[in-house]
Design a protein around this motif. Structure first.
Motif, mmCIF file in Angstrom:
data_model
loop_
_atom_site.group_PDB
_atom_site.id
_atom_site.type_symbol
_atom_site.label_atom_id
_atom_site.label_comp_id
_atom_site.label_asym_id
_atom_site.label_seq_id
_atom_site.Cartn_x
_atom_site.Cartn_y
_atom_site.Cartn_z
ATOM 1 N N LEU A 19 0.746 -1.039 -0.009
ATOM 2 C CA LEU A 19 -0.485 0.177 -0.307
ATOM 3 C C LEU A 19 0.981 1.136 -0.182
ATOM 4 O O LEU A 19 0.564 2.081 -0.040
ATOM 5 N N VAL A 20 1.889 1.273 0.391
ATOM 6 C CA VAL A 20 2.974 2.011 0.641
ATOM 7 C C VAL A 20 3.987 2.631 -0.414
ATOM 8 O O VAL A 20 3.226 3.540 -0.821
ATOM 9 N N GLY A 34 -3.921 14.378 -4.602
ATOM 10 C CA GLY A 34 -2.403 14.873 -5.800
ATOM 11 C C GLY A 34 -1.345 15.216 -4.210
ATOM 12 O O GLY A 34 -0.415 15.130 -4.843
ATOM 13 N N ARG A 35 -1.207 14.495 -3.694
ATOM 14 C CA ARG A 35 -0.096 14.057 -2.848
ATOM 15 C C ARG A 35 0.129 12.334 -2.592
ATOM 16 O O ARG A 35 -0.876 11.422 -2.237
ATOM 17 N N VAL A 36 1.211 12.306 -2.080
ATOM 18 C CA VAL A 36 1.474 10.870 -1.588
ATOM 19 C C VAL A 36 0.990 10.617 -0.158
ATOM 20 O O VAL A 36 1.127 11.340 0.817
ATOM 21 N N THR A 37 0.585 9.433 -0.473
ATOM 22 C CA THR A 37 0.349 8.939 1.193
ATOM 23 C C THR A 37 1.439 8.517 1.879
ATOM 24 O O THR A 37 2.487 7.479 1.451
ATOM 25 N N SER A 38 1.580 8.378 3.257
ATOM 26 C CA SER A 38 2.710 8.643 4.319
ATOM 27 C C SER A 38 2.159 7.244 5.133
ATOM 28 O O SER A 38 1.827 6.233 4.794
ATOM 29 N N ARG A 39 3.905 6.683 5.266
ATOM 30 C CA ARG A 39 4.255 5.596 5.775
ATOM 31 C C ARG A 39 3.267 5.060 6.902
ATOM 32 O O ARG A 39 2.056 4.052 7.075
ATOM 33 N N GLU A 40 3.253 6.328 7.562
ATOM 34 C CA GLU A 40 2.132 6.668 9.054
ATOM 35 C C GLU A 40 0.961 6.459 8.657
ATOM 36 O O GLU A 40 0.379 5.727 9.427
ATOM 37 N N GLU A 41 0.280 7.213 8.020
ATOM 38 C CA GLU A 41 -1.160 7.908 7.856
ATOM 39 C C GLU A 41 -1.218 5.715 6.992
ATOM 40 O O GLU A 41 -3.046 5.471 7.259
ATOM 41 N N GLY A 44 -1.304 3.659 10.566
ATOM 42 C CA GLY A 44 -2.522 4.031 11.540
ATOM 43 C C GLY A 44 -3.784 4.753 10.629
ATOM 44 O O GLY A 44 -5.118 4.614 11.337
ATOM 45 N N VAL A 45 -3.743 4.324 9.231
ATOM 46 C CA VAL A 45 -5.284 5.282 9.134
ATOM 47 C C VAL A 45 -5.987 4.290 7.896
ATOM 48 O O VAL A 45 -6.873 3.144 7.890
ATOM 49 N N VAL A 46 -5.055 4.323 6.785
ATOM 50 C CA VAL A 46 -6.230 3.157 5.528
ATOM 51 C C VAL A 46 -5.934 2.030 5.822
ATOM 52 O O VAL A 46 -7.034 1.660 5.936
ATOM 53 N N LEU A 47 -4.838 1.395 6.212
ATOM 54 C CA LEU A 47 -4.899 -0.086 6.608
ATOM 55 C C LEU A 47 -5.847 -0.031 7.763
ATOM 56 O O LEU A 47 -7.241 -1.203 7.294
ATOM 57 N N PRO A 48 -6.110 0.399 8.523
ATOM 58 C CA PRO A 48 -6.786 -0.306 9.619
ATOM 59 C C PRO A 48 -8.079 -0.180 9.521
ATOM 60 O O PRO A 48 -9.025 -1.132 9.405
#
Length: 181
Positions: A19-20, A34-41, A44-48
């Motif tokens: 996903l990253v 319009g921007r990349v998604t950080s590993r932290e996001e 902490g957010v996307v996968l959960p």
């Protein structure tokens, strides 16, 4: 789920890297955030959020797409709940090396069929920015038709937002008629 060239499976906690990698390509994210998604996001957010949909809405969710021949990660396809229990929203996000190979249409058609035959849905919808012509073409090739255009206010609009958002849809009756033709 499988189609001619693709296999879909649920994401797991071990898929963070996939996903990253997908969300770190600015071109993949161009019409989304319009921007990349950080590993932290992602962690902490996307996968959960993806994992939660599996539990809260059986049969729905975001599914990792892999080539059946070799297992390469292509991206994801998803069926998400809407405010109407008889309607689901189909979506997709593919890595750039998978663009132009027909995977988006193949996976979308597979999920539309699944929505009608396995989930008993009456309608499938999809939406994108009006200027996202490639995604709109996938929706049309998947059997969906233009349903509406609308405008939203965004605090940080992406280029092209001023042209609005579009929804495409297909209902069970139309889909069944197309299968008989």
């Amino acid at each position: 789920m499988e189609s001619g060239r693709l296999g879909l499976r649920r994401f797991t906690g071990a898929d963070v890297g996939l996903l990253v990698g997908l969300d770190s390509d600015v071109e993949v994210m161009r019409f989304l955030t319009g921007r990349v998604t950080s590993r932290e996001e992602v962690v902490g957010v996307v996968l959960p959020g993806m994992l939660r949909v599996y539990d809260e809405h059986p049969g729905l969710g975001t599914f990792a797409a892999e080539e059946k021949d070799g297992g390469a990660f292509v991206g994801w396809f998803g069926l998400q709940p809407t405010d109407d229990a008889t309607t689901v929203d189909v979506g997709y996000r593919l890595n750039r090396k998978s663009w132009g190979k027909g995977y988006a249409t193949e996976g979308t058609r597979m999920l539309i069929e699944y929505a009608f035959t396995e989930l008993g849905m009456e309608r499938v919808v999809a939406d994108t920015m009006a200027v996202n012509h490639r995604s709109r073409a996938v929706m049309r090739r998947s059997g969906m038709r233009f349903a509406r255009l609308w405008h939203e206010h965004f605090d940080e609009p992406l280029p092209g937002t001023e042209f609005g958002e579009v929804e495409y849809a297909i209902d069970r009756r139309t889909w069944e008629a197309g299968r008989r033709a």
